[in-house]
Design a protein around this motif. Structure first.
Motif, PDB file in Angstrom:
ATOM      1  N   ILE A  98      15.059  -5.793 -30.411  1.00 49.26           N
ATOM      2  CA  ILE A  98      16.280  -6.395 -30.155  1.00 49.26           C
ATOM      3  C   ILE A  98      16.045  -7.812 -30.892  1.00 49.26           C
ATOM      4  O   ILE A  98      15.332  -8.469 -30.936  1.00 49.26           O
ATOM      5  CB  ILE A  98      16.409  -7.063 -28.417  1.00 49.26           C
ATOM      6  N   ALA A  99      17.379  -7.675 -31.888  1.00 50.40           N
ATOM      7  CA  ALA A  99      17.262  -8.819 -32.677  1.00 50.40           C
ATOM      8  C   ALA A  99      18.380  -9.894 -32.443  1.00 50.40           C
ATOM      9  O   ALA A  99      19.553  -9.481 -31.912  1.00 50.40           O
ATOM     10  CB  ALA A  99      17.950  -8.275 -34.164  1.00 50.40           C
ATOM     11  N   CYS A 100      17.992 -11.228 -32.218  1.00 44.72           N
ATOM     12  CA  CYS A 100      18.817 -12.293 -31.610  1.00 44.72           C
ATOM     13  C   CYS A 100      18.808 -13.407 -32.433  1.00 44.72           C
ATOM     14  O   CYS A 100      17.903 -13.485 -33.402  1.00 44.72           O
ATOM     15  CB  CYS A 100      18.190 -12.758 -30.355  1.00 44.72           C
ATOM     16  N   ALA A 101      19.483 -14.337 -32.231  1.00 43.98           N
ATOM     17  CA  ALA A 101      19.757 -15.628 -33.021  1.00 43.98           C
ATOM     18  C   ALA A 101      18.780 -16.650 -32.371  1.00 43.98           C
ATOM     19  O   ALA A 101      18.734 -16.885 -31.122  1.00 43.98           O
ATOM     20  CB  ALA A 101      21.254 -15.984 -33.139  1.00 43.98           C
ATOM     21  N   ASN A 102      18.356 -17.519 -33.347  1.00 44.47           N
ATOM     22  CA  ASN A 102      17.263 -18.588 -32.960  1.00 44.47           C
ATOM     23  C   ASN A 102      18.028 -19.545 -31.706  1.00 44.47           C
ATOM     24  O   ASN A 102      17.207 -20.173 -31.203  1.00 44.47           O
ATOM     25  CB  ASN A 102      17.006 -19.394 -34.266  1.00 44.47           C
ATOM     26  N   PHE A 124      11.024  -8.284 -29.739  1.00 46.01           N
ATOM     27  CA  PHE A 124      12.207  -9.255 -30.213  1.00 46.01           C
ATOM     28  C   PHE A 124      12.057  -9.979 -31.706  1.00 46.01           C
ATOM     29  O   PHE A 124      10.756 -10.139 -32.015  1.00 46.01           O
ATOM     30  CB  PHE A 124      12.340 -10.734 -29.301  1.00 46.01           C
ATOM     31  N   MET A 125      13.133  -9.789 -32.409  1.00 48.71           N
ATOM     32  CA  MET A 125      13.174 -10.363 -33.675  1.00 48.71           C
ATOM     33  C   MET A 125      14.125 -11.657 -33.683  1.00 48.71           C
ATOM     34  O   MET A 125      15.223 -11.309 -33.100  1.00 48.71           O
ATOM     35  CB  MET A 125      13.643  -9.405 -34.754  1.00 48.71           C
ATOM     36  N   TRP A 126      13.722 -12.520 -34.328  1.00 48.37           N
ATOM     37  CA  TRP A 126      14.635 -14.080 -34.177  1.00 48.37           C
ATOM     38  C   TRP A 126      15.008 -14.015 -35.648  1.00 48.37           C
ATOM     39  O   TRP A 126      14.336 -14.393 -36.440  1.00 48.37           O
ATOM     40  CB  TRP A 126      13.905 -15.025 -33.607  1.00 48.37           C
ATOM     41  N   CYS A 127      16.314 -13.978 -35.862  1.00 48.19           N
ATOM     42  CA  CYS A 127      16.682 -14.058 -37.359  1.00 48.19           C
ATOM     43  C   CYS A 127      18.359 -14.494 -37.240  1.00 48.19           C
ATOM     44  O   CYS A 127      19.257 -13.936 -36.876  1.00 48.19           O
ATOM     45  CB  CYS A 127      16.805 -12.673 -38.136  1.00 48.19           C
ATOM     46  N   GLY A 128      18.458 -15.556 -38.132  1.00 48.80           N
ATOM     47  CA  GLY A 128      19.808 -16.241 -37.928  1.00 48.80           C
ATOM     48  C   GLY A 128      20.070 -17.403 -37.008  1.00 48.80           C
ATOM     49  O   GLY A 128      19.316 -17.347 -36.153  1.00 48.80           O
ATOM     50  N   ASP A 129      20.738 -18.507 -37.341  1.00 49.12           N
ATOM     51  CA  ASP A 129      21.026 -19.517 -36.405  1.00 49.12           C
ATOM     52  C   ASP A 129      21.725 -19.055 -35.148  1.00 49.12           C
ATOM     53  O   ASP A 129      21.205 -19.303 -34.131  1.00 49.12           O
ATOM     54  CB  ASP A 129      21.568 -20.757 -37.038  1.00 49.12           C
ATOM     55  N   LYS A 130      22.955 -18.840 -35.411  1.00 48.68           N
ATOM     56  CA  LYS A 130      23.781 -18.684 -34.280  1.00 48.68           C
ATOM     57  C   LYS A 130      24.211 -17.309 -34.038  1.00 48.68           C
ATOM     58  O   LYS A 130      24.512 -16.851 -33.076  1.00 48.68           O
ATOM     59  CB  LYS A 130      25.257 -19.482 -34.549  1.00 48.68           C
ATOM     60  N   LEU A 137      17.453  -9.608 -41.189  1.00 51.08           N
ATOM     61  CA  LEU A 137      16.650  -8.470 -40.148  1.00 51.08           C
ATOM     62  C   LEU A 137      16.618  -7.094 -40.892  1.00 51.08           C
ATOM     63  O   LEU A 137      15.474  -6.723 -40.627  1.00 51.08           O
ATOM     64  CB  LEU A 137      18.111  -8.218 -39.278  1.00 51.08           C
ATOM     65  N   MET A 138      17.194  -6.883 -42.002  1.00 52.83           N
ATOM     66  CA  MET A 138      16.882  -5.737 -42.679  1.00 52.83           C
ATOM     67  C   MET A 138      15.418  -5.834 -43.405  1.00 52.83           C
ATOM     68  O   MET A 138      14.703  -4.940 -43.399  1.00 52.83           O
ATOM     69  CB  MET A 138      18.052  -5.293 -43.885  1.00 52.83           C
ATOM     70  N   SER A 139      15.184  -6.983 -43.853  1.00 50.07           N
ATOM     71  CA  SER A 139      13.943  -7.273 -44.414  1.00 50.07           C
ATOM     72  C   SER A 139      12.802  -7.390 -43.478  1.00 50.07           C
ATOM     73  O   SER A 139      11.637  -6.451 -43.680  1.00 50.07           O
ATOM     74  CB  SER A 139      13.780  -8.429 -45.408  1.00 50.07           C
ATOM     75  N   TYR A 140      13.154  -7.977 -42.284  1.00 51.06           N
ATOM     76  CA  TYR A 140      12.032  -7.825 -41.008  1.00 51.06           C
ATOM     77  C   TYR A 140      11.860  -6.289 -40.597  1.00 51.06           C
ATOM     78  O   TYR A 140      10.709  -5.659 -40.633  1.00 51.06           O
ATOM     79  CB  TYR A 140      12.437  -8.506 -39.754  1.00 51.06           C
ATOM     80  N   LEU A 141      12.933  -5.334 -40.677  1.00 48.17           N
ATOM     81  CA  LEU A 141      12.660  -4.109 -40.339  1.00 48.17           C
ATOM     82  C   LEU A 141      11.979  -3.233 -41.171  1.00 48.17           C
ATOM     83  O   LEU A 141      11.207  -2.450 -41.006  1.00 48.17           O
ATOM     84  CB  LEU A 141      14.240  -3.402 -40.057  1.00 48.17           C
ATOM     85  N   HIS A 142      12.450  -3.709 -42.636  1.00 46.56           N
ATOM     86  CA  HIS A 142      11.531  -2.969 -43.659  1.00 46.56           C
ATOM     87  C   HIS A 142       9.929  -3.317 -43.622  1.00 46.56           C
ATOM     88  O   HIS A 142       9.128  -2.411 -43.753  1.00 46.56           O
ATOM     89  CB  HIS A 142      12.098  -3.527 -44.906  1.00 46.56           C
TER      90      HIS A 142
END
Ligand SMILES: NC(=O)c1ccc[n+]([C@@H]2O[C@H](COP(=O)([O-])OP(=O)(O)OC[C@H]3O[C@@H](n4cnc5c(N)ncnc54)[C@H](OP(=O)(O)O)[C@@H]3O)[C@@H](O)[C@H]2O)c1
Length: 222
Positions: A98-102, A124-130, A137-142
Motif C-alpha cells: 500500500i503506497a501512502c503519503a507522508n 507500506f511505502m511512503w512516497c510524496g507529501d500529501k 513510487l515507480m522507482s521504489y517498485l523497481h
C-alpha cells in the motif's frame, strides 16, 4: 529506473469504464482470460484506492491455469491509508503493497489497522507529501524487483499516470455496449488537458476481435 507499465481496461463504446452507480462488468469471458494472461506475465499490478473501494478486487490470476507464485505483487495507491481492513486485495493469496503519503504516516502507524496489516504481511511505502508521488513510487517498485507493472485503473489514477509519462503501453477492450451518463467514469478522467496539442500521442500496434469485444493495443509515444 522504473518498471515497464502496461495499462489495461475494458470500456463501453462510449468510453465508460463504470456507470455512475459503480457497475463495471464490461469484459466478455474471453477478454477476462486475456487480462489474466497479462496479470500472470507481470511482476506487479496496481490500482487506485477508488477502485478498491468501488470493486473490492482480488487482483489475482484465477481465470486461467496458474500457480500461487504466478500472482503479481498487488499495489494500492492510497495517500490517506483508506484501504479497508477486510479489502480482498490484502488477503493472503499474494503480496500486497500500500503506497501512502507522508502526511498521514505518524497517525496511521499508531492504529490497530496498521498493526493488523503488518501482521498480515502487507508492506507500506511512503512516497510524496500529501498525495502519492507516482514517479517516486515507480522507482521504489523497481527497487522491489518489479520490472513489469500492470495498471488496472481507475480513471483518476490512469490520467495521473499518463500525464506523468509513466505508461508505456495501453491495451483496451471495447465492448459493444453504450451506457451514457455524464457522471459515469471514463477511461481517463482527472483534470484533463486544455488543448488537443497537449494530448498524449499513441501508436496503434495491434487490433483484433475477441468474442464480441474489440481489443486495441497502443504504444505510448514519448
Ligand atoms: N472497466 C475497467 O477496466 C475498470 C478498471 C478499474 C477500475 N474501474 C472503475 O473505476 C472506478 C474507480 O476510479 P476512480 O477514478 O474513482 O478511482 P482510482 O483511479 O482507482 O483511484 C483514485 C484515487 O487514487 C488516489 N491517489 C493517490 N495518489 C494519486 C495520484 N498521484 N494520482 C491519482 N490518484 C491518486 C486518490 O485518492 P487519495 O488521495 O485518497 O489517495 C484518488 O482519488 C470504479 O468505478 C471502478 O469500477 C473500471
Amino acid at each position: 529506473m522504473r518498471p515497464y507499465v502496461i495499462l489495461n481496461a475494458a470500456m463501453t463504446l462510449d468510453g465508460k469504464i463504470a456507470t455512475a452507480t459503480g457497475s463495471s462488468n464490461i469484459s466478455g469471458e474471453e477478454d477476462l482470460k486475456r487480462v489474466h494472461e497479462i496479470r500472470k506475465d507481470c511482476d506487479g499490478i496496481m490500482v487506485g484506492i477508488g477502485t478498491v473501494l468501488a470493486d473490492d478486487p482480488r487482483l489475482t490470476v484465477h481465470k486461467i491455469n496458474a500457480r500461487p507464485e504466478d500472482n503479481p505483487v498487488r499495489v494500492v495507491v492510497d495517500s490517506k491509508c483508506r484501504t479497508p481492513i477486510d479489502a480482498r486485495i490484502t488477503n493472503s493469496d499474494a503480496k500486497t503493497i500500500i503506497a501512502c503519503a507522508n502526511e498521514y504516516k505518524d497517525e496511521f502507524v499508531k492504529t490497530e489497522k496498521y498493526e493488523t496489516f503488518k501482521k498480515r504481511g502487507v508492506k507500506f511505502m511512503w512516497c510524496g507529501d500529501k498525495r502519492v508521488d507516482l514517479s517516486l513510487l515507480m522507482s521504489y517498485l523497481h527497487e522491489e524487483g518489479i520490472d513489469k507493472l500492470m495498471l488496472e485503473g481507475g480513471s483518476t489514477l490512469n490520467f495521473s499516470m499518463i500525464k506523468a509519462g509513466l505508461i508505456d503501453e495501453i491495451s483496451i477492450c471495447i465492448a459493444p455496449m453504450v451506457v451514457g451518463g455524464a457522471n459515469a467514469k471514463t477511461f481517463f478522467d482527472g483534470e484533463g488537458f486544455d488543448t488537443m496539442d497537449e494530448s498524449v500521442k499513441l501508436e496503434l500496434i495491434d487490433s483484433f476481435s475477441l468474442g464480441k469485444d474489440l481489443i486495441l493495443r497502443y504504444k505510448v509515444l514519448k
